[in-house]
Each structure stands twice: as structure tokens, then as C-alpha cells.
Write an enzyme that holds these catalytic residues in place. Sequence first.
Site, PDB file in Angstrom:
ATOM      1  N   ASP A   1       0.792  -1.249   0.000  1.00  0.00           N
ATOM      2  CA  ASP A   1       0.000   0.000   0.000  1.00  0.00           C
ATOM      3  C   ASP A   1       0.822   1.296   0.000  1.00  0.00           C
ATOM      4  OD1 ASP A   1      -1.986  -1.894   0.197  1.00  0.00           O
ATOM      5  OD2 ASP A   1      -2.840  -1.152   2.070  1.00  0.00           O
TER       6      ASP A   1
ATOM      7  N   LYS B   1      -7.030  -4.982  -3.048  1.00  0.00           N
ATOM      8  CA  LYS B   1      -7.796  -5.492  -1.904  1.00  0.00           C
ATOM      9  C   LYS B   1      -8.723  -4.401  -1.390  1.00  0.00           C
ATOM     10  CE  LYS B   1      -4.027  -4.301   1.177  1.00  0.00           C
ATOM     11  NZ  LYS B   1      -4.777  -3.259   1.925  1.00  0.00           N
TER      12      LYS B   1
ATOM     13  N   CYS C   1      -1.986  -2.771   7.631  1.00  0.00           N
ATOM     14  CA  CYS C   1      -1.859  -3.688   6.496  1.00  0.00           C
ATOM     15  C   CYS C   1      -0.570  -4.499   6.508  1.00  0.00           C
ATOM     16  CB  CYS C   1      -2.048  -2.930   5.193  1.00  0.00           C
ATOM     17  SG  CYS C   1      -3.761  -2.359   5.024  1.00  0.00           S
TER      18      CYS C   1
HETATM   19  C1  VGL Z   1      -4.737   0.678   5.656  1.00  0.00           C
HETATM   20  C2  VGL Z   1      -6.367   1.519   7.010  1.00  0.00           C
HETATM   21  C3  VGL Z   1      -7.303   1.409   6.009  1.00  0.00           C
HETATM   22  C4  VGL Z   1      -3.300   0.291   5.487  1.00  0.00           C
HETATM   23  C5  VGL Z   1      -5.656   0.539   4.630  1.00  0.00           C
HETATM   24  O1  VGL Z   1      -2.819   0.217   4.339  1.00  0.00           O
HETATM   25  O2  VGL Z   1      -2.627   0.060   6.521  1.00  0.00           O
HETATM   26  N1  VGL Z   1      -5.105   1.152   6.847  1.00  0.00           N
HETATM   27  N2  VGL Z   1      -6.928   0.916   4.829  1.00  0.00           N
END
Ligand code: VGL
Length: 210
Positions: free
Chosen positions: A17, A115, A160
Site C-alpha cells: 500500500d 484489496k 496492512c
Molecule cells: C490501511 C487503514 C485502512 C493500510 C488501509 O494500508 O494500513 N489502513 N486501509
Amino acid sequence: MDPHTPDPEQDLLLVIDVQNDFCPGGALAVADGDAVVPVIAAAMPRFAHVVLTQDWHPAGHRSFASAHPGRAPYESAAFPYGEQTLWPDHCVQGTVGADFHPALDLTRAELVIRKGFRPDIDSYSAFFENDRRTPTGLAGYLRERGLRRVVLCGLATDFCVAYSAIDARRQGFEAAVMLDACRAIDLGGSLAAAIAAMREAGVVLLDGPR
Ligand code: VGL
Ligand code: ZN
């Protein structure tokens, strides 16, 4: 496992991410989030296999506080699959916020796992959605390719990255997290809890907590 000399046959760099919304100026900015980019850039050439994840929510996703009138971001809510943190709108499919950081080199990524695209289920882990049952397909990909050891980096350490590392262990892979290539959200002690949970799961922690 030594991330400085990865085995080209079985080691994989899993970049979690690294998207604009998790970097300074983004909708769910992680403090110093973009600092991971040069560290990841230095690691990438050492790995024969690089896989990226991309948080990829439809507009109005159930994990967004804006989908729950009267609720605010960072509050917790009861979902059918358990407690779920409510987030600011972020990483909406097709927006600049959902794009990878512009300085992240995508050239050698052999797979991008998206995702969080099911409207009612959030997904922190690269392996399973937050209902803990819906797979992303990554474990099958790794097994079919003979990859056994996952080295993780990216955003955010305590959500994540940690969920992905722990699920990697649960799926029978070795897992190591390059903490200097991660940054945390740290919501109410979530970083310390995530570090403890990763240790407990047998995840190797490299380069100190960040
Ligand atoms: C994430 C919160 C919501 C992350 C993704 O990548 O850690 N955290 N969506
Ligand atoms: Zn998300």
C-alpha cells in the site's frame, strides 16, 4: 532470513500500500509515510520477485466513516465480521489518492494484488479480507510459484503490513518485516500491539520499530 541476500528461488519482496493517500497530503496520511520510498527502492533490485498491494475501495465503502451518519473517522464500529475501525474516505478506485506514490518504481512488480474492493468488507491483509475468510489469491500464487519467504515493507506497519505478515505465517510462509521501510498510523497503541502480535506469530522484525 537475510533481506540483504535474498534467495532468488524462494524469497519475495511484498510492498504494501505505498499509495498517495497514505503519504503526507493524502486522505489517510501516515506520518513520514513517503520516507519508505527510497528504502524500498534500495531493496527492490536485490529481489528476483516483487509483488505490490494496492488498497482499492469503491466510493462509499463500508469502512469509510462517511458511510455511517453520525460516526467519525477512527471510531470503531460493529460489523458482521467483528469490530472495524472507521476510516476517512481513502484509496477510492481510479482516484489519484489510490495511485502508487509517483517515485515508487513499478517496473519489476510481477503482480499487483488489489484489496478492499468488496463494498462491505475491509481488507488489511494481502492474504485475507477482514472477515478472515475471503482470500485474495496471494497464498495460492506464492505456492504455485514455489515462493516460501515473504519480506514485507510499506504502509502502514500496524495495519496492512502487520496483518499481512501474520497471515503469511498462518499460511505457512516465513515472514520478515523491514521496519525501516515501514511507517505506522499508531492509533491508541496499535503499533506496540502489532509489534507484539507479529513477534508472537513468529514474524522476524528487522531494523527496529517505526
Ligand atoms: C490501511 C487503514 C485502512 C493500510 C488501509 O494500508 O494500513 N489502513 N486501509
Ligand atoms: Zn483502506
